[in-house]
Structures are given as C-alpha cells and as structure tokens.
Design a protein around this motif. Structure first.
Motif, PDB file in Angstrom:
ATOM      1  N   VAL A  96      -4.146   4.164 -50.930  1.00 13.06           N
ATOM      2  CA  VAL A  96      -5.009   3.407 -51.838  1.00 13.06           C
ATOM      3  C   VAL A  96      -4.834   3.890 -53.273  1.00 13.06           C
ATOM      4  O   VAL A  96      -4.649   5.072 -53.524  1.00 13.06           O
ATOM      5  CB  VAL A  96      -6.495   3.585 -51.434  1.00 13.06           C
ATOM      6  CG1 VAL A  96      -7.416   2.868 -52.385  1.00 13.06           C
ATOM      7  CG2 VAL A  96      -6.729   3.116 -50.010  1.00 13.06           C
ATOM      8  N   GLY A 123      -8.989  -1.719 -57.505  1.00 14.93           N
ATOM      9  CA  GLY A 123      -8.471  -0.951 -56.382  1.00 14.93           C
ATOM     10  C   GLY A 123      -7.489  -1.789 -55.591  1.00 14.93           C
ATOM     11  O   GLY A 123      -7.557  -3.016 -55.617  1.00 14.93           O
ATOM     12  N   ALA A 146      -4.640  -1.580 -51.944  1.00 12.47           N
ATOM     13  CA  ALA A 146      -3.923  -0.869 -50.889  1.00 12.47           C
ATOM     14  C   ALA A 146      -2.481  -0.708 -51.340  1.00 12.47           C
ATOM     15  O   ALA A 146      -1.901  -1.624 -51.917  1.00 12.47           O
ATOM     16  CB  ALA A 146      -3.992  -1.652 -49.592  1.00 12.47           C
ATOM     17  N   GLN A 200      -5.450  -7.219 -47.260  1.00 11.39           N
ATOM     18  CA  GLN A 200      -6.241  -7.047 -48.479  1.00 11.39           C
ATOM     19  C   GLN A 200      -6.620  -8.406 -49.084  1.00 11.39           C
ATOM     20  O   GLN A 200      -7.750  -8.592 -49.530  1.00 11.39           O
ATOM     21  CB  GLN A 200      -5.461  -6.216 -49.492  1.00 11.39           C
ATOM     22  CG  GLN A 200      -6.256  -5.913 -50.737  1.00 11.39           C
ATOM     23  CD  GLN A 200      -5.465  -5.085 -51.719  1.00 11.39           C
ATOM     24  OE1 GLN A 200      -4.287  -4.821 -51.522  1.00 11.39           O
ATOM     25  NE2 GLN A 200      -6.097  -4.693 -52.787  1.00 11.39           N
TER      26      GLN A 200
END
Length: 71
Positions: free
Chosen positions: A15, A34, A36, A45
């Motif tokens: 992450v 944010g 992945a 995601q």
C-alpha cells in the motif's frame, strides 16, 4: 515513511498512502490519497472504490471533525 512539514507519505510492500495539510482561511485543507501497489489488486481496488468509496470518505471526515471538536 517520509514526514515533512505539511505532508506525510507512507509506503509498504502492498500500500501507498499520503496526506498533506495546508491552512486555508480559518480552515485547513486536508487531501488524502491511497492505493494498492501490486497491479493484480487494481481491479479489486476499483470495485472497492466504486462500492464503498463515498461512504468511507464521509466516515473519515466525520471522524476528523469529531477529533478536531475534542481539541
């Protein structure tokens, strides 16, 4: 983790997460992002963001407002 005045970048094997803060009048602007990192998690995601993103965003900002009110 990289922490500097006004921003923070955190990264693990799976992450990447970042946030920044800057004054804006009597408020503070607080962008957050944010993602992945593994490409294989990209489709998961995108589905998560579409299904839960708006709800999680509202919950995050409610918590930020709550904590700010406690100060």
């Amino acid at each position: 983790m990289r922490l500097s005045p006004g921003w923070c970048l955190m990264q693990s094997r799976l992450v990447t997460m970042g946030m920044a803060a800057t004054p804006e009048g009597t408020w503070t602007r607080l962008p957050v992002c944010g993602a992945a990192r593994p490409a294989a998690l990209g489709p998961v995601q995108r589905v998560y963001r579409r299904l839960l993103g708006p709800r999680r965003t509202r919950a995050f900002f409610r918590e930020v407002e709550h904590r700010a009110a406690l100060r």
